[in-house]
Design an enzyme around this catalytic site. Structure first.
Site, PDB file in Angstrom:
ATOM      1  N   CYS A  39     -41.838  21.136  70.233  1.00 25.58           N
ATOM      2  CA  CYS A  39     -42.410  20.104  69.360  1.00 25.58           C
ATOM      3  C   CYS A  39     -41.430  19.684  68.271  1.00 25.58           C
ATOM      4  O   CYS A  39     -41.453  18.541  67.832  1.00 25.58           O
ATOM      5  CB  CYS A  39     -43.715  20.573  68.760  1.00 25.58           C
ATOM      6  SG  CYS A  39     -43.590  22.178  67.994  1.00 25.58           S
ATOM      7  N   GLU A  43     -51.492  20.893  65.001  1.00 25.66           N
ATOM      8  CA  GLU A  43     -50.028  20.906  65.028  1.00 25.66           C
ATOM      9  C   GLU A  43     -49.631  20.057  66.221  1.00 25.66           C
ATOM     10  O   GLU A  43     -49.829  20.462  67.366  1.00 25.66           O
ATOM     11  CB  GLU A  43     -49.530  22.354  65.137  1.00 25.66           C
ATOM     12  CG  GLU A  43     -48.081  22.494  64.702  1.00 25.66           C
ATOM     13  CD  GLU A  43     -47.116  22.351  65.847  1.00 25.66           C
ATOM     14  OE1 GLU A  43     -46.594  21.222  66.045  1.00 25.66           O
ATOM     15  OE2 GLU A  43     -46.886  23.345  66.548  1.00 25.66           O
ATOM     16  N   GLU A  58     -42.128  10.853  71.679  1.00 27.72           N
ATOM     17  CA  GLU A  58     -41.764  12.226  72.004  1.00 27.72           C
ATOM     18  C   GLU A  58     -41.517  12.321  73.514  1.00 27.72           C
ATOM     19  O   GLU A  58     -42.382  11.989  74.312  1.00 27.72           O
ATOM     20  CB  GLU A  58     -42.914  13.150  71.602  1.00 27.72           C
ATOM     21  CG  GLU A  58     -42.580  14.602  71.762  1.00 27.72           C
ATOM     22  CD  GLU A  58     -43.647  15.520  71.175  1.00 27.72           C
ATOM     23  OE1 GLU A  58     -44.844  15.276  71.415  1.00 27.72           O
ATOM     24  OE2 GLU A  58     -43.276  16.485  70.492  1.00 27.72           O
ATOM     25  N   LYS A 110     -58.176  29.166  74.294  1.00 29.54           N
ATOM     26  CA  LYS A 110     -57.943  28.492  75.573  1.00 29.54           C
ATOM     27  C   LYS A 110     -56.467  28.180  75.716  1.00 29.54           C
ATOM     28  O   LYS A 110     -55.931  27.291  75.060  1.00 29.54           O
ATOM     29  CB  LYS A 110     -58.731  27.189  75.705  1.00 29.54           C
ATOM     30  CG  LYS A 110     -58.722  26.739  77.172  1.00 29.54           C
ATOM     31  CD  LYS A 110     -58.845  25.260  77.414  1.00 29.54           C
ATOM     32  CE  LYS A 110     -57.580  24.450  77.400  1.00 29.54           C
ATOM     33  NZ  LYS A 110     -56.619  24.701  78.494  1.00 29.54           N
TER      34      LYS A 110
HETATM   35  P1  NAP Z   1     -52.046  18.554  75.547  1.00 34.18           P
HETATM   36  O1  NAP Z   1     -52.668  17.815  76.650  1.00 34.18           O
HETATM   37  O2  NAP Z   1     -52.241  18.071  74.159  1.00 34.18           O
HETATM   38  O3  NAP Z   1     -52.533  20.065  75.672  1.00 34.18           O
HETATM   39  C1  NAP Z   1     -52.613  21.047  74.664  1.00 34.18           C
HETATM   40  C2  NAP Z   1     -53.867  21.874  74.889  1.00 34.18           C
HETATM   41  O4  NAP Z   1     -55.037  21.060  74.702  1.00 34.18           O
HETATM   42  C3  NAP Z   1     -53.984  22.443  76.294  1.00 34.18           C
HETATM   43  O5  NAP Z   1     -54.591  23.697  76.250  1.00 34.18           O
HETATM   44  C4  NAP Z   1     -54.864  21.401  76.955  1.00 34.18           C
HETATM   45  O6  NAP Z   1     -55.487  21.800  78.134  1.00 34.18           O
HETATM   46  C5  NAP Z   1     -55.855  21.117  75.849  1.00 34.18           C
HETATM   47  N1  NAP Z   1     -56.585  19.871  76.023  1.00 34.18           N
HETATM   48  C6  NAP Z   1     -56.262  18.790  76.782  1.00 34.18           C
HETATM   49  N2  NAP Z   1     -57.235  17.845  76.703  1.00 34.18           N
HETATM   50  C7  NAP Z   1     -58.186  18.331  75.887  1.00 34.18           C
HETATM   51  C8  NAP Z   1     -59.423  17.839  75.407  1.00 34.18           C
HETATM   52  N3  NAP Z   1     -59.894  16.642  75.769  1.00 34.18           N
HETATM   53  N4  NAP Z   1     -60.155  18.600  74.571  1.00 34.18           N
HETATM   54  C9  NAP Z   1     -59.704  19.809  74.199  1.00 34.18           C
HETATM   55  N5  NAP Z   1     -58.554  20.344  74.623  1.00 34.18           N
HETATM   56  C10 NAP Z   1     -57.781  19.620  75.452  1.00 34.18           C
HETATM   57  O7  NAP Z   1     -50.537  18.693  75.792  1.00 34.18           O
HETATM   58  P2  NAP Z   1     -49.831  18.954  77.194  1.00 34.18           P
HETATM   59  O8  NAP Z   1     -50.572  18.348  78.340  1.00 34.18           O
HETATM   60  O9  NAP Z   1     -49.607  20.375  77.244  1.00 34.18           O
HETATM   61  O10 NAP Z   1     -48.510  18.129  76.978  1.00 34.18           O
HETATM   62  C11 NAP Z   1     -48.559  16.726  76.815  1.00 34.18           C
HETATM   63  C12 NAP Z   1     -47.653  16.279  75.701  1.00 34.18           C
HETATM   64  O11 NAP Z   1     -48.036  16.907  74.479  1.00 34.18           O
HETATM   65  C13 NAP Z   1     -46.210  16.676  75.881  1.00 34.18           C
HETATM   66  O12 NAP Z   1     -45.526  15.768  76.638  1.00 34.18           O
HETATM   67  C14 NAP Z   1     -45.717  16.724  74.467  1.00 34.18           C
HETATM   68  O13 NAP Z   1     -45.344  15.458  74.053  1.00 34.18           O
HETATM   69  C15 NAP Z   1     -46.912  17.158  73.677  1.00 34.18           C
HETATM   70  N6  NAP Z   1     -46.887  18.603  73.357  1.00 34.18           N
HETATM   71  C16 NAP Z   1     -46.694  18.969  72.074  1.00 34.18           C
HETATM   72  C17 NAP Z   1     -46.652  20.306  71.748  1.00 34.18           C
HETATM   73  C18 NAP Z   1     -46.452  20.784  70.373  1.00 34.18           C
HETATM   74  O14 NAP Z   1     -46.058  21.919  70.187  1.00 34.18           O
HETATM   75  N7  NAP Z   1     -46.736  20.010  69.357  1.00 34.18           N
HETATM   76  C19 NAP Z   1     -46.804  21.270  72.725  1.00 34.18           C
HETATM   77  C20 NAP Z   1     -47.018  20.861  74.035  1.00 34.18           C
HETATM   78  C21 NAP Z   1     -47.073  19.527  74.320  1.00 34.18           C
HETATM   79  P3  NAP Z   1     -54.777  21.470  79.555  1.00 34.18           P
HETATM   80  O15 NAP Z   1     -54.379  22.778  80.021  1.00 34.18           O
HETATM   81  O16 NAP Z   1     -55.809  20.843  80.425  1.00 34.18           O
HETATM   82  O17 NAP Z   1     -53.646  20.541  79.310  1.00 34.18           O
END
Ligand code: NAP
Ligand code: MG
Length: 494
Positions: A294, A260, A392, A184
């Site tokens: 990240c 991660e 972050e 996904k």
């Molecule tokens: P996120 O919400 O953690 O999303 C990562 C993935 O998880 C996406 O595919 C997301 O789908 C999915 N997801 C969201 N809620 C979920 C749930 N309840 N159950 C299962 N999967 C779920 O991150 P983001 O929205 O992309 O970014 C938010 C913050 O995360 C950023 O501001 C940053 O701080 C952090 N981030 C960290 C990394 C890293 O590499 N460690 C990468 C991106 C972001 P959706 O498409 O609906 O979001």
């Protein structure tokens, strides 16, 4: 589009299940948007629980009865190499998709991200025929050995900041191990994942082995995390969602997960550093990919002897860092991802920093007439307990802080609940070695930053998660170890 590039025809927008592109069961779609303008690029199928169920059924069939886990590792490797070759042939189109959807620099996609993804495929293709168990020294008349078997059907939930690299971080070792999978992508970056699924089929990966369900986290993502027929989940994204994934796994079938998560990585620059080199390194370490990284070095500690010079030069050189259209080859930083919340979150952090008493010496505002652009921003007078030094930000925001001694630098570097990465700049080998051993983080870069390689394991300590991507370690999470014992001759022991 300017710069000699054609706007690509968007070919794949439906879910990829069991080797075919299909509409979502509900018929729903959602918009994916160009962060240069906020305009809709296309509509993408919105997969939900029912679609995940279909994808898992296909993956189960491919794993339980299909060829992929049963063919030799060498054969799997050959198909993976063909997959990589096909990606090479479509590199311009693929690079364009990641720039269009998330504002990543086209040149970086083409010269760095996609080549690193094909290297991963080729690296793990080479590993596919080298997965084996061990012979055991058992007491008694027994011959014991272990088998390393693919863990089964795996779920990959990935973020939008590196759509291609994240896809192959997860998919390459899982393919090599012989698993079937459901991916996904983040809803902001669906298009290249669907294109990769198409190329996987062309390469000869059997139907059902690699399924892509586009959609949202709380629906499609949550259905993967809690699925009873998925045997492992690999996740990259935020710490909050990582926790939800682990909870869902615990409440369903106790599947192992690897996480991660985020970071607040320190870059520590000692007095003996070459200042010009250190300034360049720091700039790239925090502004690269608009800070949507990240491992971004969002805490920069500079030793007091060079702090003032460093700050002056950092402010001078930030003027050379060009923000603009990600297709323009002269640009260093494209627009932030289109996620209103994400864009506003970065601006909120900047406001928060000001309110808490930090001083902006460069940037600090949105820029450009349209789209989601933010100026590269430098804060000084940042204190350890300020929100901008702890959380972050995921945007182009540098926080400069001062330290006196190496002991203080170690203390400060480790003063975080995260532990993803750290950088050290010094010419002194004793300091470098001491720092490398003292910092609690999964990757330590000395006189460099963002040095990734297929062979170099990557993954966090502390609340940055657990489980490695890349390197031979990453195959292990897609395998399980089975012990087999044979009685060698008649004996009282049965
Ligand atoms: P996120 O919400 O953690 O999303 C990562 C993935 O998880 C996406 O595919 C997301 O789908 C999915 N997801 C969201 N809620 C979920 C749930 N309840 N159950 C299962 N999967 C779920 O991150 P983001 O929205 O992309 O970014 C938010 C913050 O995360 C950023 O501001 C940053 O701080 C952090 N981030 C960290 C990394 C890293 O590499 N460690 C990468 C991106 C972001 P959706 O498409 O609906 O979001
Ligand atoms: Mg999200």
């Amino acid at each position: 589009m300017a710069w000699g590039l054609k706007m690509p025809e968007i070919k794949f927008t439906k879910l990829f299940i069991n080797g075919s592109f299909v509409d979502a069961v509900s018929g729903k779609t959602f918009a994916t948007t160009d962060p240069r303008s906020g305009e809709v690029i296309t509509m993408v199928a919105e997969g939900e629980k029912d679609d995940v169920d279909l994808a898992v059924k296909a993956a189960r069939e491919a794993f339980d009865h299909g060829q992929w886990p049963r063919m030799s590792g060498f054969q799997r490797g050959q198909i993976m190499i063909k997959f990589a070759d096909l990606i090479d042939q479509h590199i311009e189109e693929l690079a364009t998709l990641d720039s269009l959807e998330v504002g990543k620099l086209f040149s970086h996609n083409k010269l760095a991200d996609i080549p690193s993804a094909t290297r991963m495929l080729r690296y793990f293709a080479g590993a596919a025929d080298k997965i084996h168990g061990e012979t055991l020294k058992m007491g008694g008349p027994f011959h014991g050995y272990t088998l390393k078997e693919p863990i089964g059907v795996v779920g990959h939930i990935i973020p939008w900041n590196f759509p291609t690299v994240m896809f192959f971080f997860k998919v390459s070792p899982a393919l090599a191990a012989g698993c079937a999978m459901v991916v996904k992508p983040a809803e902001q970056s669906s298009l290249s994942a669907l294109y990769y699924a198409f190329l996987a089929k062309q390469a000869g990966i059997p139907d059902g082995v690699l399924n892509v369900v586009t959609g949202f986290g709380p629906t499609a993502g949550a259905a993967i995390a809690s699925h009873m027929d998925i045997n492992q989940v690999s996740f990259t994204g935020s710490t909050e969602v990582g926790r939800l994934i682990m909870e869902a796994a615990a409440r369903s079938n106790l599947k192992p997960v690897s996480l991660e998560l985020g970071g607040k990585s320190p870059l520590i620059i000692f007095d003996d550093a070459d200042i010009n080199m250190a300034v360049k390194l720091a700039q790239r370490a925090v502004f690269y990919n608009k800070g949507e990284v990240c491992v971004a070095a969002s805490r920069i500690y500079v030793q007091e002897g060079i702090y003032d010079d460093f700050m002056k030069k950092a402010v001078e050189t930030v003027g050379d860092w060009i923000v603009g259209d990600p297709f323009d080859p002269h640009v260093h930083q494209g627009p932030q991802v289109v996620d209103k919340e994400q864009f506003e979150k970065v601006l909120r952090y900047i406001e928060h920093g000001k309110r808490e008493g930090a001083t902006i010496v460069a940037g600090g505002k949105p820029c450009g007439e349209n789209g989601y652009y933010i100026e590269p921003t430098i804060f000084v007078d940042v204190k350890e307990d300020m929100v901008i030094a702890k959380e972050e930000i995921f945007g182009p925001v540098m926080s400069l802080m001062k330290f006196k001694t190496m002991e203080e630098a170690i203390e400060k570097a480790n003063n975080t609940r995260y532990g993803l990465a750290a950088g050290v700049v010094t010419k002194n080998l004793d300091i470098a070695n001491r720092m490398a051993r003292s910092i609690h983080a999964g990757s330590i870069w000395i006189n460099c930053y963002f040095a990734f390689d297929s062979d170099c394991p990557f993954g966090g300590f502390k609340m940055s998660g657990f489980g490695k991507d890349l390197g031979m370690h990453s195959i292990e999470k897609y395998l399980q170890v089975k012990s087999v014992v044979t009685r060698l001759h008649d004996s009282p022991w049965l």
